[in-house]
Design an enzyme around this catalytic site. Structure first.
Site, PDB file in Angstrom:
ATOM      1  CB  CYS A  78      -0.975  -0.063   1.169  1.00  0.00           C
ATOM      2  SG  CYS A  78      -2.395   1.002   0.929  1.00  0.00           S
ATOM      3  CG  HIS A 170      -2.914  -3.444   4.010  1.00  0.00           C
ATOM      4  ND1 HIS A 170      -1.867  -2.729   4.549  1.00  0.00           N
ATOM      5  CD2 HIS A 170      -3.689  -2.544   3.376  1.00  0.00           C
ATOM      6  CE1 HIS A 170      -1.995  -1.459   4.244  1.00  0.00           C
ATOM      7  NE2 HIS A 170      -3.100  -1.310   3.537  1.00  0.00           N
ATOM      8  CD  GLU A 172       0.019  -5.489   6.137  1.00  0.00           C
ATOM      9  OE1 GLU A 172       0.008  -6.144   5.078  1.00  0.00           O
ATOM     10  OE2 GLU A 172      -0.210  -4.258   6.184  1.00  0.00           O
TER      11      GLU A 172
END
Ligand code: GLN
Length: 189
Positions: A78, A170, A172
């Site tokens: 991002c 994302h 994560e």
């Protein structure tokens, strides 16, 4: 293997947890000395203008750029994608300027500021994985050396140029570790 996560602003801990879950060492990178012994570096999501400003204040921008150009594997999620791009459509200046892509910041506009979809990513995951977008950019044009990894609704949201990987979303922020596994495979020397 030691993987650095740029720890100036943004979603650091989640990346570190995923790296550790895969059995590698995760280290915070807050100053340029911290990149000495790492095998790869993650640029997390956050606010690209803020992270870029801190990189300049701490004199990290130029040495980091040189390490990436000489082959350090890096992954920008991002805001990280924006930091690595050579061109930013709606921003005055670029930051690390190492990847031959032109990106549009906050590309999804206000209505769909954030959204999640589940898709299989060819070459990365056997099964569909969740993709989380938060005020995300996407790639609007790219050079010959850039390999497109994934598109959503006709927009490029994951790509790689040799040692540089970028994703608009994302991984994560999900339980899934396939994308981190893919990045670790880029870091094995
Ligand atoms: N909109 C942010 C930027 O322009 C990126 C958002 C994110 O990293 N989740 O830097």
């Amino acid at each position: 293997m030691r993987i650095g996560v740029l720890s100036l602003q943004g979603g650091v801990v989640e990346h570190m947890n995923h790296i550790r879950e895969l059995g590698s060492e995760a280290v915070e990178v807050k100053k340029i000395e911290d990149i000495k012994d790492i095998n790869g570096l993650i640029f997390p999501g956050g606010e690209s203008t803020t992270i870029g400003k801190i990189l300049r204040e701490r004199d990290m921008l130029i040495p980091l750029r040189e390490r990436i150009i000489s082959g350090l594997p890096v992954w920008g999620t991002c805001a990280g994608m924006i930091l690595l791009a050579k061109e930013i459509e709606n921003d005055e200046h670029t930051h690390l300027s190492v990847m031959d892509i032109r990106v549009r910041r906050n590309a999804y506009g206000r209505q769909i500021n954030s959204f999640e979809i589940t898709e299989r990513i060819k070459g990365v995951s056997e099964n569909p994985i969740p993709l989380v977008f938060i005020r995300a950019p996407y790639i609007i044009s790219y050079g010959d050396d850039v390999k497109i990894i994934h598109m959503v609704n006709g927009n490029i949201v994951a790509a790689r140029q040799n040692n540089i990987l970028v994703t608009s979303f994302h991984p994560e922020l999900t339980e899934n570790i396939e994308f981190h596994k893919y990045f670790l495979s880029m870091c094995i020397i």
